[in-house]
Each structure stands twice: as C-alpha cells, then as structure tokens.
Design an enzyme around this catalytic site. Structure first.
Site, PDB file in Angstrom:
ATOM      1  N   GLU A 162      40.690  46.038  40.989  1.00  0.00           N
ATOM      2  CA  GLU A 162      39.462  46.730  41.425  1.00  0.00           C
ATOM      3  C   GLU A 162      38.656  45.701  42.186  1.00  0.00           C
ATOM      4  OE1 GLU A 162      37.788  49.663  41.342  1.00  0.00           O
ATOM      5  OE2 GLU A 162      39.496  50.707  40.483  1.00  0.00           O
ATOM      6  N   CYS A 181      29.674  46.825  43.208  1.00  0.00           N
ATOM      7  CA  CYS A 181      30.856  46.987  44.073  1.00  0.00           C
ATOM      8  C   CYS A 181      30.662  48.154  45.025  1.00  0.00           C
ATOM      9  CB  CYS A 181      32.114  47.160  43.233  1.00  0.00           C
ATOM     10  SG  CYS A 181      32.008  48.466  42.019  1.00  0.00           S
TER      11      CYS A 181
HETATM   12  P1  NAD Z   1      35.738  36.812  41.969  1.00  0.00           P
HETATM   13  O1  NAD Z   1      37.032  37.470  42.342  1.00  0.00           O
HETATM   14  O2  NAD Z   1      35.326  35.584  42.666  1.00  0.00           O
HETATM   15  O3  NAD Z   1      35.764  36.445  40.413  1.00  0.00           O
HETATM   16  C1  NAD Z   1      36.175  37.406  39.473  1.00  0.00           C
HETATM   17  C2  NAD Z   1      37.037  36.714  38.446  1.00  0.00           C
HETATM   18  O4  NAD Z   1      38.205  36.192  39.075  1.00  0.00           O
HETATM   19  C3  NAD Z   1      36.321  35.532  37.788  1.00  0.00           C
HETATM   20  O5  NAD Z   1      36.608  35.549  36.414  1.00  0.00           O
HETATM   21  C4  NAD Z   1      36.950  34.335  38.487  1.00  0.00           C
HETATM   22  O6  NAD Z   1      36.922  33.150  37.753  1.00  0.00           O
HETATM   23  C5  NAD Z   1      38.353  34.817  38.707  1.00  0.00           C
HETATM   24  N1  NAD Z   1      39.077  34.103  39.764  1.00  0.00           N
HETATM   25  C6  NAD Z   1      38.567  33.477  40.846  1.00  0.00           C
HETATM   26  N2  NAD Z   1      39.569  32.969  41.604  1.00  0.00           N
HETATM   27  C7  NAD Z   1      40.732  33.284  40.985  1.00  0.00           C
HETATM   28  C8  NAD Z   1      42.111  33.067  41.276  1.00  0.00           C
HETATM   29  N3  NAD Z   1      42.506  32.413  42.358  1.00  0.00           N
HETATM   30  N4  NAD Z   1      43.037  33.581  40.434  1.00  0.00           N
HETATM   31  C9  NAD Z   1      42.670  34.278  39.334  1.00  0.00           C
HETATM   32  N5  NAD Z   1      41.377  34.498  38.995  1.00  0.00           N
HETATM   33  C10 NAD Z   1      40.420  34.006  39.806  1.00  0.00           C
HETATM   34  O7  NAD Z   1      34.618  37.940  42.064  1.00  0.00           O
HETATM   35  P2  NAD Z   1      33.082  37.814  41.650  1.00  0.00           P
HETATM   36  O8  NAD Z   1      32.370  37.063  42.694  1.00  0.00           O
HETATM   37  O9  NAD Z   1      32.979  37.392  40.240  1.00  0.00           O
HETATM   38  O10 NAD Z   1      32.623  39.339  41.680  1.00  0.00           O
HETATM   39  C11 NAD Z   1      32.100  39.980  42.788  1.00  0.00           C
HETATM   40  C12 NAD Z   1      33.161  40.807  43.434  1.00  0.00           C
HETATM   41  O11 NAD Z   1      33.677  41.746  42.510  1.00  0.00           O
HETATM   42  C13 NAD Z   1      32.632  41.629  44.589  1.00  0.00           C
HETATM   43  O12 NAD Z   1      33.567  41.558  45.636  1.00  0.00           O
HETATM   44  C14 NAD Z   1      32.586  43.042  44.024  1.00  0.00           C
HETATM   45  O13 NAD Z   1      32.700  44.063  44.978  1.00  0.00           O
HETATM   46  C15 NAD Z   1      33.766  43.031  43.099  1.00  0.00           C
HETATM   47  N6  NAD Z   1      33.653  44.071  42.079  1.00  0.00           N
HETATM   48  C16 NAD Z   1      34.445  45.169  42.207  1.00  0.00           C
HETATM   49  C17 NAD Z   1      34.338  46.205  41.283  1.00  0.00           C
HETATM   50  C18 NAD Z   1      35.178  47.453  41.410  1.00  0.00           C
HETATM   51  O14 NAD Z   1      35.174  48.249  40.495  1.00  0.00           O
HETATM   52  N7  NAD Z   1      35.871  47.638  42.531  1.00  0.00           N
HETATM   53  C19 NAD Z   1      33.440  46.086  40.213  1.00  0.00           C
HETATM   54  C20 NAD Z   1      32.653  44.944  40.108  1.00  0.00           C
HETATM   55  C21 NAD Z   1      32.773  43.929  41.045  1.00  0.00           C
END
Ligand code: NAD
Length: 464
Positions: free
Chosen positions: A242, A276
């Site tokens: 997501e 999001c």
């Molecule tokens: P992010 O992807 O940077 O981080 C999310 C998680 O992924 C964190 O726990 C982070 O440590 C981990 N992560 C980072 N790099 C990684 C890697 N290389 N491998 C595995 N895990 C890794 O996202 P964010 O900044 O925390 O959140 C904001 C984003 O989330 C926005 O783009 C938003 O649109 C999206 N979001 C989407 C939904 C949805 O339902 N579509 C809901 C909430 C947030």
C-alpha cells in the site's frame, strides 16, 4: 523520554547505538530507539517460525478472543498512546486519539471476521470430497509508516494474527515509541514469539524484507515498496504493498466554488497533508477557477494544522513549493517556513501550476494545494490520468453523466464523487501502478494473509 526496545522471540532487549526522535511541535527529543541488526532480524524471524504452527493450530475462536483482549488493552491506553504519537509525528492529540479508536475498531473487526474466514466445498464427483481450504501463510513481516502509525499497524497485525500467522513488526523510525507501546499492549495476549517487534530504519526494514518470511506487507512510500517487491521476488515471499499516491481532485464547472474550496482544503490540509489519500493536485474548470481560488485562500487562512513530521520532511515539501514558484506558479497563501522551533509549515495554495511541476507530478505529503486550471472536464480527466500513481481520485461535479464517465475512466483504486473523504465500511480497493498491489485493508486483507489449498479426497478401491 521513551527508550525503545526490540521484542525478539518473546524477550525484550535493548539495542546498541540509539537515535533520537525529535518532537515536531517543539524541536526537543521525545524518544530514542536502536536499529535491529541483520542478526536480530534473523532471530525474530526464526522465533516467529518456531511458534507459528501452534498459533495456526489454535482455534480461530481463541485467536479472536486474544485479539479482543488486545483491542481492549489498546483502547484503555489511548491517552498515553495518543500523547506519544502526537509528540513523535505531530498529529494533534485529539486526532491521534481518533486514529487509535479506528485501530481498536479494526482489531475488533478482524477478531470477528477472522473466525468467519473460511474456504468452501466444491461440487465434484459425489463420491469424492473437494475442498478449498484457507491456510495461514506463515510468518508475516509488517513494515509500517509514521503518518497513521496505530491504525495502519492494527490493520496489518490484526489480519495477520487473526488468520494464524506469526508477525515480525517493524514500525517507522519516525514513530518507534508509538510502535513499541502498541507492541507492549498487543504482545501479552498472544503466545511468546507470535508477535516480535524490531526498531530501526530503512536498513532494518530492508534486512527484514530480504529475510526468510512468507509475506512482506508494507505500507509506505512507492520507492520503498519497489525495493521490497524486488527483495520479495528474490526470496519468493508474497509482497503486499500500500504505497504513495498523488491523488487528483477534479472541480467541474457548475459546482458551488465555496463548497468545492472547502472540500479541497479538507483534502489537502487534513493531517497537514500527510495522508496517503490527501488531495495532491487540483484541476479546476476555467469557468469557476477565479472564485474557487479566492475561496480556497480563505479556507487556507482559516485552517489550523499541526506541524509536519520533522524538519527533513518539511525541507522536501518546501523544496517542491519553491520549485513550482521558480517555474511560474503563483503563491497565494503560505509557502514560507515560520521562524522558531519545530517543523511547522502553513497551509499553502499555488495557482497557475502545470503538470510538469514536481509539486503536481509527485507526492508532496504536505499541506500544499497546487491548482491547475483546465479548459474542460475531459482535459481534467486526461491530466488526472497522466500519473505513475493510482491510489484514489475525487471528482466534484453536478453532472450525473460526468460523474459516471469519470469513475469509469479513472484508473485508480478508489474514486470519490462529491466528497474528498468517506465511504462505506468494508470497502477495499486494489491500488494501481506505483501505489501498490493487493488489498492492504478491509475484509479482503484476510484473503491476502492466507493461502488457498485445493483438496480432492477419494476413497481407496473397495472403500475405507
Ligand atoms: P517509507 O516507505 O519511507 O517508510 C515506511 C516503512 O518502510 C518504515 O518502517 C521504513 O523504515 C521502512 N523502510 C524504508 N526503507 C526500506 C527498505 N529499503 N526496505 C524495507 N523497509 C524500508 O514511508 P513513510 O515515509 O514512512 O510513509 C509515508 C508514505 O507512506 C507516503 O508515501 C504515503 O502515501 C504512504 N502511505 C500509504 C498508505 C496507503 O494506504 N496507500 C497509507 C499510509 C501511508
């Protein structure tokens, strides 16, 4: 100040070097957290693997009872969780309490739906028995973001646990104490090892995504989702994603500009634009563009929001605003970093934007409303479609035919007509393109957390 620990195979353990989370209201540290090493990741996964068969063999009604008790514990701790969430990511406490209530509701829903989630019998040879059986997938890695940390985590954890999976949970490094408190509330209600928690950032997440798990469920940015999909392709795990969005709002001619502006303001500014499905770009029909912009500027002035999650994120948001102005956009409201501590950023309105500007093209994830004026409804639909994302879209129109044409044309998971937020309980959508894959929420998430086995059973020659 919270000192976050890992929960690995049923034991809490402190980590080595700690990093701080800074309160975006005041710019002071609120929590410190370790980063789980690949060795700790492997230990958590192995611990989960060892206990998962027993959890899978636990009666669904008993798993439901455990989840109900866990939901009650989270509900009772709403105050401390809301305070911590607010201090880590900037959501005002009352809103944080609301999103915790949503998480509690989700845990309760999965407690009930998990028990009802089953396969079916098939109509084959009357002498045989043909079944489709749902089985837990095994060990689920749940990697979550900071913008709605409790509600999102409760969804993934609730669905995975209800269906008999063990979970290794990695909350965001921007909300580690919130994730740690949530784990302390949930874990006592399931057997040791069934729920582990690892603190840390992207490298811990990457180590988890590359580990021997069966599902990697990620809610977060598109770039991370793509890295996880690549890791899962190497290991054979299922990737459930997501991810980010760049949701368009289309404002048709013939709607009340003041109402449309109020909708746009809620969509673009709620949670300081860090949802999001925030409104990320606005296509307004030239016939009402001027009145709409005037009303939107008034809305921006009247909107109160919390700070952004941190100054790093604020830098990215402001960079997109500056880039748009450099390329000819008109700044009608906000767009200036205030003096003082914290990560505050005002509701911002940009007019005269074009699709080539970064603020329109990519996810901004801040309180910014970039407005593009279009000559027709069809032009708005064409612009909306030109996007690497496909999460959601909203259309404001008084025309029934435009409404129906729009929902059929928009290649996104969720289409909302005449309301930026809203929808019936139980609705779940497939995000498209860079916004992810699979059902990340709703009853269908239970399908994602299970694998279907077909069984064909005949008696031996001569009978049993
Ligand atoms: P992010 O992807 O940077 O981080 C999310 C998680 O992924 C964190 O726990 C982070 O440590 C981990 N992560 C980072 N790099 C990684 C890697 N290389 N491998 C595995 N895990 C890794 O996202 P964010 O900044 O925390 O959140 C904001 C984003 O989330 C926005 O783009 C938003 O649109 C999206 N979001 C989407 C939904 C949805 O339902 N579509 C809901 C909430 C947030």
């Amino acid at each position: 100040m919270h000192i976050v620990e890992h929960l690995i195979a049923g034991r809490w353990s402190a980590g080595g070097d700690l990093s701080n989370v800074i309160d975006p209201f005041i710019g002071k540290p609120v929590a410190s957290f370790p980063a789980a090493t690949p060795h700790e990741v492997a230990a958590a996964v192995a611990g989960a693997r060892a206990v998962q068969p027993d959890w899978a063999a636990t009666a669904p009604a008993a798993r439901a009872e455990a989840l109900r008790a866990a939901a009650n514990a989270v509900e009772q701790a709403t105050d401390v969780l809301a305070r911590t969430m607010s201090a880590e990511m900037g959501k005002p406490e009352a809103e944080a309490a609301g999103s915790i209530a949503a998480g509690v509701g989700t845990l309760r829903q999965y407690a009930e739906l998990g028990q009802l989630h089953s396969g079916r019998t098939l109509g084959g040879d009357p002498g045989a028995l043909d079944l489709m059986v749902r089985e837990p997938r095994g060990v689920v890695a749940a990697i979550t973001p900071w913008n709605d940390p409790v509600a999102v985590s409760c969804g993934l954890l609730g669905a995975a646990l209800a269906t008999g999976n063990a979970v290794v949970y990695k909350p965001s490094e921007r909300t580690p104490a919130t994730g740690w408190l949530l784990t302390k509330l949930l874990a006592p209600h399931v057997p040791p090892g069934v729920l582990s928690m690892l603190a840390g950032g992207g490298s811990t997440g990457a180590a988890l995504a590359e580990s021997a798990v069966d599902v990697v469920a990620h809610v977060g940015s598109t770039a991370t989702g793509r890295a996880i999909a690549a890791a899962a392709a190497r290991t054979g795990a299922k990737a459930l994603l997501e991810n980010g969005g760049c949701d368009p709002l289309i404002v048709d001619a013939g709607v009340d500009p003041a109402w449309a502006a109020a909708q746009a303001a809620v969509g673009a500014f709620a949670n300081a634009g860090q949802i999001c499905v925030s409104v990320e770009r606005i296509y307004v029909h030239a016939d009402i563009a001027e009145e709409f912009l005037t009303a939107l500027v008034k809305e921006a002035a009247a909107t109160e929001i919390g700070p952004l999650v941190d100054v790093r994120h604020r830098g990215g948001v402001h960079g997109q605003v500056v880039d748009a102005v450099d390329r000819g956009a008109r700044l009608l409201a906000g767009g200036v970093i205030p003096d003082g501590p914290g990560a505050w950023y005002p509701p911002t309105v940009l007019a005269g934007c074009t699709d080539e500007m970064r603020v329109v093209e990519t996810e901004t994830f801040g309180p910014v409303a970039p407005v593009v004026t279009v000559a027709s409804f069809d032009e708005a639909l064409r612009c909306a479609a030109r996007s690497p994302y496909g999460l959601a879209a909203t259309v404001l129109t008084a025309s029934m035919s435009n409404a129906h044409w729009a929902w059929q044309q928009l290649e996104v998971g969720t289409v909302k007509i005449n309301a930026v937020f809203g929808g019936a309980p139980g609705g779940a959508a497939h995000p498209r393109r860079g916004s992810g894959q699979g059902f990340g929420y709703g009853p269908e998430l239970l399908d994602e957390m299970t694998a279907t086995k077909v069984v064909h059973l005949e008696s031996p020659p001569g009978g049993w």
